[in-house]
Design a protein around this motif. Structure first.
Motif, PDB file in Angstrom:
ATOM      1  N   TRP A 170      46.514  29.622  41.014  1.00  0.00           N
ATOM      2  CA  TRP A 170      45.688  29.379  42.198  1.00  0.00           C
ATOM      3  C   TRP A 170      44.922  30.636  42.560  1.00  0.00           C
ATOM      4  N   GLN A 171      43.680  30.482  42.995  1.00  0.00           N
ATOM      5  CA  GLN A 171      42.909  31.550  43.628  1.00  0.00           C
ATOM      6  C   GLN A 171      42.784  31.160  45.094  1.00  0.00           C
ATOM      7  N   ILE A 172      43.218  32.044  45.973  1.00  0.00           N
ATOM      8  CA  ILE A 172      43.267  31.761  47.403  1.00  0.00           C
ATOM      9  C   ILE A 172      42.606  32.906  48.152  1.00  0.00           C
ATOM     10  N   ASP A 173      41.858  32.604  49.194  1.00  0.00           N
ATOM     11  CA  ASP A 173      41.282  33.648  50.034  1.00  0.00           C
ATOM     12  C   ASP A 173      42.395  34.398  50.750  1.00  0.00           C
ATOM     13  N   LEU A 174      42.311  35.713  50.784  1.00  0.00           N
ATOM     14  CA  LEU A 174      43.275  36.551  51.484  1.00  0.00           C
ATOM     15  C   LEU A 174      42.967  36.515  52.973  1.00  0.00           C
ATOM     16  N   PRO A 175      43.914  36.013  53.775  1.00  0.00           N
ATOM     17  CA  PRO A 175      43.640  35.948  55.236  1.00  0.00           C
ATOM     18  C   PRO A 175      43.603  37.330  55.866  1.00  0.00           C
TER      19      PRO A 175
ATOM     20  N   ILE B 171      50.679  37.258  59.605  1.00  0.00           N
ATOM     21  CA  ILE B 171      49.277  36.845  59.646  1.00  0.00           C
ATOM     22  C   ILE B 171      49.146  35.370  59.281  1.00  0.00           C
ATOM     23  N   ALA B 172      49.875  34.938  58.232  1.00  0.00           N
ATOM     24  CA  ALA B 172      49.712  33.554  57.774  1.00  0.00           C
ATOM     25  C   ALA B 172      50.892  33.109  56.923  1.00  0.00           C
TER      26      ALA B 172
ATOM     27  N   ASP C  35      43.238  40.943  44.743  1.00  0.00           N
ATOM     28  CA  ASP C  35      42.115  41.864  44.691  1.00  0.00           C
ATOM     29  C   ASP C  35      41.707  42.094  46.139  1.00  0.00           C
ATOM     30  N   GLY C  36      42.157  43.201  46.695  1.00  0.00           N
ATOM     31  CA  GLY C  36      41.893  43.486  48.104  1.00  0.00           C
ATOM     32  C   GLY C  36      40.421  43.628  48.406  1.00  0.00           C
TER      33      GLY C  36
ATOM     34  N   LEU D 102      43.638  36.264  46.500  1.00  0.00           N
ATOM     35  CA  LEU D 102      44.997  36.247  45.972  1.00  0.00           C
ATOM     36  C   LEU D 102      45.005  35.356  44.738  1.00  0.00           C
ATOM     37  N   TYR D 103      45.863  35.704  43.783  1.00  0.00           N
ATOM     38  CA  TYR D 103      46.053  34.910  42.580  1.00  0.00           C
ATOM     39  C   TYR D 103      47.538  34.603  42.497  1.00  0.00           C
ATOM     40  N   VAL D 104      47.868  33.320  42.519  1.00  0.00           N
ATOM     41  CA  VAL D 104      49.253  32.889  42.645  1.00  0.00           C
ATOM     42  C   VAL D 104      49.624  31.989  41.470  1.00  0.00           C
TER      43      VAL D 104
END
Length: 172
Positions: free
Chosen positions: A167-172, A135-136, A152-153, A158-160
């Motif tokens: 980092w907090q990142i949007d889940l693609p 996906i990415a 957190d689906g 995403l928390y990395v």
């Protein structure tokens, strides 16, 4: 607080996760995954989860669970198990090739994603669980080598952990 974790020897674990009131412990030293049922304020003695696999579980780095169990290896392999048996599922190849998975995450929500950190590649990889399609590849010039991912689906986040940064990142 310290919890009773049955017969788990924590010094040799590379990862643990909890799913459906069970703790799963990944031990790359002795090449096992043990499943521990909830018991009182902790977890009971473990039983071996893996019944069939083509790859020894030595040098494993991560475990993630929805109704299947996903396992990662340091060299970039990622496999899926159901009821202790390896499935024929495999993730799509990545270019450049994965060199070092350090952590994986998925959950039992409606999200159809399995996520891995490629520390040496300085990226986060996202595949679709249903068919293994890539996906990415999430990259940033600020990444130094992501080492851990959770998410957190439901919130599609995403928390990395990357060096000393969360980092907090949007889940693609």
């Amino acid at each position: 607080n310290v919890i009773n974790a049955g017969s788990i020897t924590t010094s040799t674990l590379s990862a643990i996760t909890i799913y459906n009131k069970r703790l799963y412990a990944l031990n790359p030293v002795n090449g096992t995954i043990t499943r521990h049922d909830a018991s009182g304020s902790g977890f009971g003695a473990g039983t071996s989860y893996i019944k069939q696999t083509t790859t020894p579980l030595n040098d494993t780095t991560g475990i993630a669970i929805d109704s299947s169990v996903y396992v990662s290896w340091r060299d970039g392999k990622l496999k899926r198990y159901l009821s202790g048996a390896e499935e024929t599922w495999s993730p799509a190849a990545v270019d450049p090739a994965i060199t070092s998975i350090s952590s994986i995450w998925t959950d039992g929500s409606d999200n159809d994603r399995i996520v891995a950190t490629d520390t040496q590649g300085k990226r986060i990889l996202v595949w679709r669980k249903s068919d293994g399609a890539l996906i990415a590849q999430l990259t940033s010039p600020n990444f130094q080598g992501p080492t851990y991912v959770t998410g957190d689906g439901a919130k599609k986040k995403l928390y990395v952990i990357d060096n000393n940064t969360l980092w907090q990142i949007d889940l693609p």
